[in-house]
Scaffold this motif. Structure first.
Motif, mmCIF file in Angstrom:
data_model
loop_
_atom_site.group_PDB
_atom_site.id
_atom_site.type_symbol
_atom_site.label_atom_id
_atom_site.label_comp_id
_atom_site.label_asym_id
_atom_site.label_seq_id
_atom_site.Cartn_x
_atom_site.Cartn_y
_atom_site.Cartn_z
ATOM 1 N N SER A 17 0.819 -1.211 0.000
ATOM 2 C CA SER A 17 0.000 0.000 0.000
ATOM 3 C C SER A 17 0.850 1.258 0.000
ATOM 4 C CB SER A 17 -0.928 0.020 1.222
ATOM 5 O OG SER A 17 -1.859 -1.027 1.157
ATOM 6 N N ALA A 18 2.043 1.179 0.565
ATOM 7 C CA ALA A 18 2.935 2.341 0.603
ATOM 8 C C ALA A 18 3.395 2.755 -0.791
ATOM 9 C CB ALA A 18 4.141 2.044 1.493
ATOM 10 N N LEU A 19 3.236 1.874 -1.767
ATOM 11 C CA LEU A 19 3.624 2.216 -3.136
ATOM 12 C C LEU A 19 2.795 3.374 -3.682
ATOM 13 C CD1 LEU A 19 4.090 -1.352 -4.671
ATOM 14 C CD2 LEU A 19 5.855 0.205 -3.822
ATOM 15 N N ARG A 20 1.669 3.663 -3.066
ATOM 16 C CA ARG A 20 0.837 4.779 -3.516
ATOM 17 C C ARG A 20 1.585 6.109 -3.416
ATOM 18 N NH1 ARG A 20 -1.153 3.449 1.485
ATOM 19 N NH2 ARG A 20 -1.035 5.081 3.053
ATOM 20 N N ASN A 21 2.649 6.144 -2.614
ATOM 21 C CA ASN A 21 3.425 7.367 -2.436
ATOM 22 C C ASN A 21 4.489 7.572 -3.515
ATOM 23 O OD1 ASN A 21 2.098 8.060 0.044
ATOM 24 N ND2 ASN A 21 3.247 6.411 0.993
ATOM 25 N N LEU A 22 4.675 6.586 -4.383
ATOM 26 C CA LEU A 22 5.640 6.710 -5.470
ATOM 27 C C LEU A 22 4.929 7.197 -6.734
ATOM 28 C CD1 LEU A 22 7.677 3.402 -5.024
ATOM 29 C CD2 LEU A 22 8.315 5.707 -4.281
ATOM 30 N N PRO A 23 5.550 8.087 -7.490
ATOM 31 C CA PRO A 23 4.918 8.562 -8.731
ATOM 32 C C PRO A 23 4.950 7.469 -9.810
ATOM 33 C CG PRO A 23 7.103 9.530 -8.465
ATOM 34 C CD PRO A 23 6.826 8.738 -7.221
ATOM 35 N N PRO A 24 3.793 7.045 -10.315
ATOM 36 C CA PRO A 24 3.750 5.956 -11.300
ATOM 37 C C PRO A 24 4.586 6.221 -12.548
ATOM 38 C CG PRO A 24 1.545 6.496 -10.556
ATOM 39 C CD PRO A 24 2.465 7.524 -9.979
ATOM 40 N N GLU A 25 4.715 7.476 -12.945
ATOM 41 C CA GLU A 25 5.482 7.797 -14.153
ATOM 42 C C GLU A 25 6.990 7.627 -13.949
ATOM 43 O OE1 GLU A 25 5.013 11.546 -11.781
ATOM 44 O OE2 GLU A 25 3.643 9.942 -12.377
ATOM 45 N N LYS A 26 7.426 7.487 -12.694
ATOM 46 C CA LYS A 26 8.839 7.284 -12.381
ATOM 47 C C LYS A 26 9.089 5.932 -11.715
ATOM 48 C CE LYS A 26 9.897 12.152 -11.779
ATOM 49 N NZ LYS A 26 10.503 13.149 -10.899
ATOM 50 N N THR A 27 8.061 5.080 -11.707
ATOM 51 C CA THR A 27 8.125 3.810 -10.983
ATOM 52 C C THR A 27 7.872 2.648 -11.937
ATOM 53 O OG1 THR A 27 7.287 4.925 -9.002
ATOM 54 C CG2 THR A 27 7.165 2.521 -9.032
ATOM 55 N N TYR A 28 8.639 1.583 -11.757
ATOM 56 C CA TYR A 28 8.457 0.350 -12.512
ATOM 57 C C TYR A 28 8.365 -0.780 -11.489
ATOM 58 C CZ TYR A 28 8.925 -2.908 -16.415
ATOM 59 O OH TYR A 28 8.686 -3.872 -17.365
ATOM 60 N N ILE A 29 7.346 -1.627 -11.617
ATOM 61 C CA ILE A 29 7.131 -2.708 -10.662
ATOM 62 C C ILE A 29 7.324 -4.054 -11.360
ATOM 63 C CG2 ILE A 29 5.459 -3.847 -9.148
ATOM 64 C CD1 ILE A 29 4.204 -1.089 -8.675
ATOM 65 N N ILE A 30 8.124 -4.914 -10.746
ATOM 66 C CA ILE A 30 8.244 -6.304 -11.177
ATOM 67 C C ILE A 30 7.548 -7.138 -10.114
ATOM 68 C CG2 ILE A 30 9.786 -8.212 -11.733
ATOM 69 C CD1 ILE A 30 11.913 -6.136 -12.497
ATOM 70 N N SER A 31 6.502 -7.825 -10.519
ATOM 71 C CA SER A 31 5.675 -8.591 -9.589
ATOM 72 C C SER A 31 5.706 -10.073 -9.957
ATOM 73 C CB SER A 31 4.231 -8.080 -9.647
ATOM 74 O OG SER A 31 3.389 -8.855 -8.826
ATOM 75 N N PRO A 32 5.756 -10.958 -8.957
ATOM 76 C CA PRO A 32 5.784 -12.389 -9.258
ATOM 77 C C PRO A 32 4.403 -12.969 -9.566
ATOM 78 C CG PRO A 32 5.835 -12.087 -6.920
ATOM 79 C CD PRO A 32 5.893 -10.711 -7.530
ATOM 80 N N ASN A 33 3.381 -12.163 -9.405
ATOM 81 C CA ASN A 33 2.028 -12.637 -9.679
ATOM 82 C C ASN A 33 1.198 -11.475 -10.222
ATOM 83 O OD1 ASN A 33 1.206 -11.149 -7.330
ATOM 84 N ND2 ASN A 33 1.883 -12.877 -6.095
ATOM 85 N N ALA A 34 0.057 -11.769 -10.733
ATOM 86 C CA ALA A 34 -0.772 -10.743 -11.364
ATOM 87 C C ALA A 34 -1.799 -10.163 -10.405
ATOM 88 C CB ALA A 34 -1.457 -11.336 -12.587
ATOM 89 N N LYS A 35 -1.520 -10.224 -9.105
ATOM 90 C CA LYS A 35 -2.486 -9.677 -8.153
ATOM 91 C C LYS A 35 -2.591 -8.158 -8.306
ATOM 92 C CE LYS A 35 0.315 -8.634 -4.113
ATOM 93 N NZ LYS A 35 0.489 -8.776 -2.702
ATOM 94 N N THR A 36 -3.750 -7.641 -8.014
ATOM 95 C CA THR A 36 -3.978 -6.208 -8.075
ATOM 96 C C THR A 36 -3.289 -5.542 -6.897
ATOM 97 O OG1 THR A 36 -6.112 -6.613 -9.116
ATOM 98 C CG2 THR A 36 -5.756 -4.439 -8.170
#
Length: 138
Positions: A17-36
């Motif tokens: 949930s803390a990821l909401r504080n990062l700007p999406p245009e400057k953030t890239y996420i690598i996730s091991p699953n397709a969870k929302t």
């Protein structure tokens, strides 16, 4: 040298949930699953192929990190989401699970530790200095 950051805590305490504080245009996420992601508007802020990659192979992480570092200078925050699941995918793989006796049983843990280090930290000194690699783990 990039800046590795470990964000660790029990399940449900707000790491993702803390990821909401990062700007999406400057953030890239690598996730091991397709969870929302538990972020308001996550489905439009993080889109696979733009700033989200779904991959659960620990051995591929190093290459993906390098690709983002080299080819996406606008990305300042590279998040490895739910790193625990990368561990699980590796440990429960048929190759790992089949090494159950003798030296192979011990060696698989040495290899696992090396793979984790290589995936996250082996090249941090060679990556650009304005990149934070944030590892979320529980």
């Amino acid at each position: 040298m990039s800046k590795p950051v470990l964000y660790m805590g029990k399940s449900g305490v707000g790491k993702s949930s803390a990821l909401r504080n990062l700007p999406p245009e400057k953030t890239y996420i690598i996730s091991p699953n397709a969870k929302t992601l538990p972020i308001p508007g996550a489905a439009t802020k993080y889109v696979e192929g733009r700033n989200l990659l779904v991959c659960n192979d620990l051995l591929d992480l190093k290459d993906y990190i390098k690709q983002v570092a080299d080819n996406a200078p606008h990305i300042k925050y590279l998040v490895i989401e739910d790193f625990t699941h990368f561990f699980s995918a590796r440990i429960f793989s048929s190759v790992f699970a089949s090494q159950t006796s003798g030296n192979a049983a011990f060696q698989r843990w040495m290899t696992f530790g090396t793979d984790v280090f290589q995936a996250l930290f082996a090249d941090t000194q060679n990556l650009r200095s304005d990149l934070f690699i944030i590892v979320i783990h529980h």
